[in-house]
Design an enzyme around this catalytic site. Structure first.
Site, mmCIF file in Angstrom:
data_model
loop_
_atom_site.group_PDB
_atom_site.id
_atom_site.type_symbol
_atom_site.label_atom_id
_atom_site.label_comp_id
_atom_site.label_asym_id
_atom_site.label_seq_id
_atom_site.Cartn_x
_atom_site.Cartn_y
_atom_site.Cartn_z
ATOM 1 N N HIS A 97 -33.712 -1.470 7.037
ATOM 2 C CA HIS A 97 -32.864 -1.490 8.228
ATOM 3 C C HIS A 97 -32.570 -2.937 8.625
ATOM 4 C CE1 HIS A 97 -32.225 -1.453 12.634
ATOM 5 N NE2 HIS A 97 -31.543 -0.344 12.385
ATOM 6 N N SER A 153 -11.594 9.384 10.405
ATOM 7 C CA SER A 153 -12.295 8.161 10.015
ATOM 8 C C SER A 153 -13.570 8.558 9.292
ATOM 9 C CB SER A 153 -12.614 7.319 11.264
ATOM 10 O OG SER A 153 -13.248 6.129 10.876
ATOM 11 N N LYS A 162 -21.794 -15.317 -28.137
ATOM 12 C CA LYS A 162 -21.801 -16.635 -28.776
ATOM 13 C C LYS A 162 -21.028 -16.575 -30.087
ATOM 14 C CE LYS A 162 -25.665 -18.855 -28.143
ATOM 15 N NZ LYS A 162 -27.128 -18.913 -28.409
ATOM 16 N N ARG A 167 -29.382 -18.615 -34.230
ATOM 17 C CA ARG A 167 -29.136 -18.533 -32.781
ATOM 18 C C ARG A 167 -28.887 -17.086 -32.372
ATOM 19 N NH1 ARG A 167 -24.153 -22.558 -32.000
ATOM 20 N NH2 ARG A 167 -24.973 -22.631 -29.873
ATOM 21 N N MET A 220 -34.984 -14.121 -28.099
ATOM 22 C CA MET A 220 -35.610 -15.229 -28.811
ATOM 23 C C MET A 220 -34.749 -16.481 -28.755
ATOM 24 S SD MET A 220 -36.905 -15.559 -32.673
ATOM 25 C CE MET A 220 -35.554 -16.628 -33.092
ATOM 26 N N ARG A 223 -18.334 -21.677 -23.286
ATOM 27 C CA ARG A 223 -18.161 -20.431 -22.554
ATOM 28 C C ARG A 223 -17.559 -20.755 -21.196
ATOM 29 N NH1 ARG A 223 -24.544 -20.066 -22.621
ATOM 30 N NH2 ARG A 223 -24.713 -22.216 -21.993
ATOM 31 N N GLY A 258 -34.327 -14.032 -22.156
ATOM 32 C CA GLY A 258 -35.425 -13.179 -22.579
ATOM 33 C C GLY A 258 -35.390 -12.923 -24.075
ATOM 34 N N TYR A 306 -7.340 2.235 6.350
ATOM 35 C CA TYR A 306 -7.909 0.956 6.756
ATOM 36 C C TYR A 306 -9.419 1.018 6.598
ATOM 37 C CZ TYR A 306 -8.948 3.462 11.082
ATOM 38 O OH TYR A 306 -9.402 4.378 11.979
ATOM 39 N N CYS A 359 -15.235 3.712 8.514
ATOM 40 C CA CYS A 359 -15.897 2.826 9.472
ATOM 41 C C CYS A 359 -17.395 2.706 9.224
ATOM 42 C CB CYS A 359 -15.614 3.281 10.903
ATOM 43 S SG CYS A 359 -16.307 4.900 11.278
#
Ligand code: ADP
Ligand code: MG
Ligand code: MG
Length: 905
Positions: free
Chosen positions: A451, A775, A22, A91, A102, A335, A100, A863, A843
């Site tokens: 998973h 690979s 700021k 500020r 002040m 901003r 979080g 790749y 891969c």
């Protein structure tokens, strides 16, 4: 030179680390010549000293006094002055935005005397007391820690006493009463009240901002987002301007473009006669920014030209806080604004069109994560109503389907054309076919790295994981939540993986525009045009290829539509799930003669599948990986067999074939199947399996050639650890090639190894000598490097590691650069040291992870091969990686566009 305090108008490039975000932006606004109330910033260095030493650094008091005196001189006001009092805003402002800390305290400097002076100077008694009551409350809440609810209650009571509808209905007298009662409340709750000495007010507020860095909320936030603990926050002290001076004043927020859609225009809100957070608090309804034109045309015009100037300066969407005091416009903050994924693409592409940024810059302003969000189907929130269960938003997207409780049922219903939602306690490898068949998945256990979550995200399948209290009763086929009936198998539900919510019944979901476009529909929307433009640029820029992991013709077709240049991984074991499992079982455990029959059938089956795949790829490379699954996944369950055999024996009719099967399965039983007979080792122990698979591939290719169709075939051997292993398999493959050549035609192919054991990575130079390509299988490489089995780790270890901050992200989701990544880099370098032009692909799961792609491109991968759904994301991220590797585009905060600003009034 080294000061703890800097004026907003200090010369030089504002240093964000020292002044905070700021503070740096306020200094920038002043340099741009915009109307900013004067003030100064107490640096993060001062904060760090206070945090470390428990007291302010020597010199800070002097710096503060000096800058305060300058501010008084500039404004012609005095802090605590009974003639013309100076009021201040305090500020907080860390380097990167951090909830979080002040909150801001406004109107510092008021006390029982200066309030009278303010009333006199402004000629508005009500206004002066309104400021004072705000100060008492803000100071009480943020500095003294009095609960906001207590102030709310106090205000309610006073309004009721006076029969007033709200604070605006109170006169000066009522507001003065509010001040008195507020002070008493502070005494009672906090044991102290607002100090009457304005300097004391200022000091306490500054200390409170510093101290809030160590607060619980701020710490949690830092831990969650990996912000270093030691940075500290700056504090900005600024002269007040007043939006609460009646009808000719007010405050508002403005966006230069719509942060939701990205469209250019007047976006924001304005509230007359308001200060601070009144606009967003919702106590009074603000009006759309465009209405300011009617309320105060000159200010509106000035604001518009400032918005335009700021956009040209920041060359991006700006988010602006402003206040109008008696017809005079003040800018309080700017901003680069936060935006939705859609807005990010739209704005980036529009800014290119408007000539403000280059295509390279546009590309690095959007992310693969944002593109992912744009590809998921969306739940029509209006029709959905209240959720009946909530879990973790594990994989975004919405879907509708019937509840099914196991994979087999999911597959059965899906083949009949039903949409199903798979509900499981958790998922494992054998649930994958069920997940493929399902529209969404819900699990009772497991987090965002489970998973279920990872597989679902890879497939673009919506998932809600870790629904606490979810009970699944496989006998009654019912699902309960905390013991209460939730639904039965067959019930229709709607799942929103983007919010983690589950709804009863059928609610509308809509495929996203971007997905419809990727799928080849002609969709005309500014968003689609933007995505298309940036993807095209990514393709022009990127230096790493993008292929897909695909196991069916349908998958390949989608992958190609999404821009894949080939197939980097065909998992042949996926062709032996369900009923087909027994083919492999027979090869593994049956007698020689039966094995041969099984092998013949297996060859025929695979030939068909491979022909479909090679044809679908239409001449692009297809990498077929030889069977890679731990043997136990193809064998019947040992315990189950044993129980059946035993109970047959107990009934007095022992089943001999069952006994024999049991004995065979026992022989093959492994203590650690994941590190047992799998991959290249299976290929060496059972060379006939390799010959069968290779023969199938070569015959499929020969068939295509006979039909005049192009193909490009690669065979890949999994779990290789040494060049010698690969050579053995290469001999089996060559045998198959010779055999097919003799019978039909010689087909060209390339043979390569997967690098997924640490040994393979370390000896890649030698493996490369006998391989046509390599690979990197980063999933197994991660498991083996960490010595950690993914499925087990995800249950309890990883969640704990993430909680404890030992890991910031699961290494199975994002590549662990310093460990696994280093091995991967070593493999690439090693391979190229003996064969400089050898292709090395990737891969694993990581090839489609936005946070890993830049790294993988950077180590020189040829790749990336990821699931079809992730292909556009990989293209985009690979393009970004190329731009970023060239060195970042010019920092958008660094240059001033002063000529343009001359136009600003
Ligand atoms: P946040 O970081 O929460 O945006 P700010 O420091 O921007 O906090 O302050 C919150 C609000 O306080 C601002 O939106 C503005 O309305 C008001 N405010 C801040 N500084 C001043 C000032 N100098 N004069 C008047 N109002 C101010
Ligand atoms: Mg603000
Ligand atoms: Mg593997």
């Amino acid at each position: 030179m080294n000061s703890y305090v800097y004026s907003f108008d200090a010369p030089g490039n504002p240093d964000r680390d020292l002044l905070g975000g700021k503070g740096a932006e306020l200094a920038r606004l002043v340099q741009l010549g915009l109307p900013v109330p004067p003030g100064f910033t107490v640096t993060t260095a001062a904060c760090r000293q206070v945090l470390e030493q428990g007291c302010r650094p020597a010199g800070m008091a002097g710096d503060l006094a000096h800058h305060l005196a300058l501010l008084e001189e500039r404004t012609g006001l005095a802090l605590g002055g009974v003639e013309r009092p100076l009021l201040l805003a305090v500020r907080s402002g860390p380097a990167s935005s951090m909830p979080g800390l002040m909150d801001t305290v406004l109107d510092i400097g008021l006390n029982d005397e200066t309030v009278v002076a303010l009333a006199r100077v402004s000629g508005d008694e009500r206004f002066a007391w309104d400021c004072y009551r705000r100060l008492v409350q803000m100071f009480g809440e943020t500095v003294l820690g009095v609960p906001a609810a207590s102030f709310a209650e106090l205000t309610e009571t006073l309004l009721a006493d006076r029969g007033a509808t709200g604070i605006p209905a109170l006169g000066a007298e009522g507001l003065r009463e509010l001040v008195e009662r507020g002070k008493t409340l502070c005494e009672v709750v906090a044991g102290r009240s607002l100090p009457q000495d304005p300097r004391k007010q200022l000091d306490l507020a500054i200390d409170a901002v510093f101290a809030s860095w160590q607060g619980e909320r701020a710490r949690l936030y830092r831990r969650r987002f990996g912000i270093p603990e030691h940075l500290g926050t700056a504090v900005n002290v600024q002269a007040m301007v007043f939006g609460n001076r009646g009808a000719t004043s007010g405050s508002g927020v403005a966006f230069t473009r719509d942060p939701v859609t990205g469209e250019l225009g007047d976006y924001g809100e304005y509230l007359t006669d308001a200060q601070g957070e009144d606009v967003v608090s919702g106590a009074r309804t603000a009006v759309p920014l465009a209405r300011l034109r009617d309320i105060d045309l000159p200010s509106y015009r000035q604001l518009r030209s400032i918005m335009c100037a700021l956009e040209h300066h920041y060359r991006d969407l700006c988010d602006i806080e402003f206040t109008i005091e008696d017809g005079r416009l003040w800018i309080l903050q700017t901003r680069v604004g936060k935006r939705s994924p859609a807005a990010a693409f739209r704005i980036a592409a529009d800014l290119v069109e408007e000539g403000m940024i280059t295509e390279d810059e546009a590309l690095v302003r959007v992310t693969g994560d944002q593109l992912t969000q744009l590809m998921f189907p969306q739940l029509d929130e209006r029709s959905a109503g209240r959720a009946v269960a909530v879990g973790l938003a594990a994989s975004p997207g919405a879907a509708v389907g019937r509840v099914v409780l196991d994979g087999a049922t999911a597959v059965a219903l899906a083949t009949r054309g039903e949409d199903v939602v798979l509900v499981r306690p958790e998922t494992r490898a054998d649930d994958v076919p069920g997940m493929v068949a399902a529209r969404a998945v819900i699990t009772a256990r497991g987090g965002r790295t489970s998973h279920a979550a990872i597989v679902a995200r890879g497939m673009g399948l919506p998932a809600v994981c870790g629904v606490e209290g979810l009970g699944i009763d496989m006998d009654t086929r019912r699902v309960s939540l905390n013991g209460q009936r939730l639904f039965a198998e067959g019930d229709v539900i709607t799942v929103d993986g983007g919010s983690g919510k589950v709804h009863h019944g059928h609610h509308r979901t809509v495929p996203s525009d971007v997905t419809r476009w990727l799928d080849g529909e002609a969709v005309e929307s500014p968003l689609v045009a933007s995505v298309s433009r940036l993807l095209a640029h990514a393709d022009r820029t990127r230096r790493v290829g993008v292929r897909a992991n695909a196991d069916s013709g349908r998958d390949i077709a989608r992958a190609l539509r999404y821009g894949a240049e080939g197939v980097g991984l065909v998992r042949t074991e996926r062709m032996f799930l369900g009923d087909r499992r027994t083919y492999v079982e027979r090869v593994l455990i049956d007698s020689d003669s039966e094995r041969e029959a099984a092998l013949r059938e297996l060859t025929a089956l695979q030939r068909e599948s491979f022909a479909v795949l090679l044809a679908a790829a239409d001449g692009r490379p297809v990498t077929i990986r030889l069977l890679d699954a731990p043997a136990h996944e193809f064998l019947p369950d040992l315990t189950d067999l044993a129980v059946r055999a035993e109970s047959a024996a107990a009934r007095g009719c022992p089943d001999e074939s069952l006994q024999a099967r049991l004995a065979a399965v026992r022989r093959h039983h492994e203590a650690n199947p994941m590190t047992g007979l799998r991959g290249v080792r299976l290929a060496i122990v059972r060379p006939e399996l390799v010959v069968a698979q290779a023969t199938a591939a070569f015959e499929a290719a020969a068939e295509l050639r006979e039909r005049g169709r192009p193909f490009d075939l690669e065979l890949m051997v999994p779990m290789v650890s040494s060049a010698a292993e690969l050579s053995v398999v290469a001999a089996s493959v060559a045998r198959a090639a010779e055999d097919v050549a003799a019978r039909r035609d010689r087909v060209p192919y390339r043979l390569g190894a997967m690098v997924e054991t640490p040994r393979a990575a370390v000896t890649a130079a030698r493996i490369a000598e006998v391989s046509d390509f390599l690979s990197l299988g980063t999933n197994d490489l991660t498991q083996l490097t960490w010595g950690l089995s993914r499925d087990d780790a995800e249950r309890s270890i990883l969640p704990r590691y993430l909680d404890e901050g030992l890991l910031r992200v699961s290494p199975f989701a994002t590549i662990d650069q310093e460990g696994v990544g280093d091995l991967a880099a070593c493999a690439v370098d090693g391979a190229r040291s003996t064969r400089p032009s050898i292709p090395v692909g990737v891969c694993g799961e990581h090839a489609g992870d936005p946070a890993s792609i830049g790294f993988l491109a950077g180590i020189g991968a040829t790749y990336l091969s990821c699931s079809p759904f992730r292909v556009p994301v990989a293209r985009l991220e690979a393009g970004r990686a190329a731009v970023l590797a060239e060195g970042c585009p010019p920092d958008r905060f660094d240059e001033l566009d002063l000529p343009f600003l001359a136009a600003v009034g």
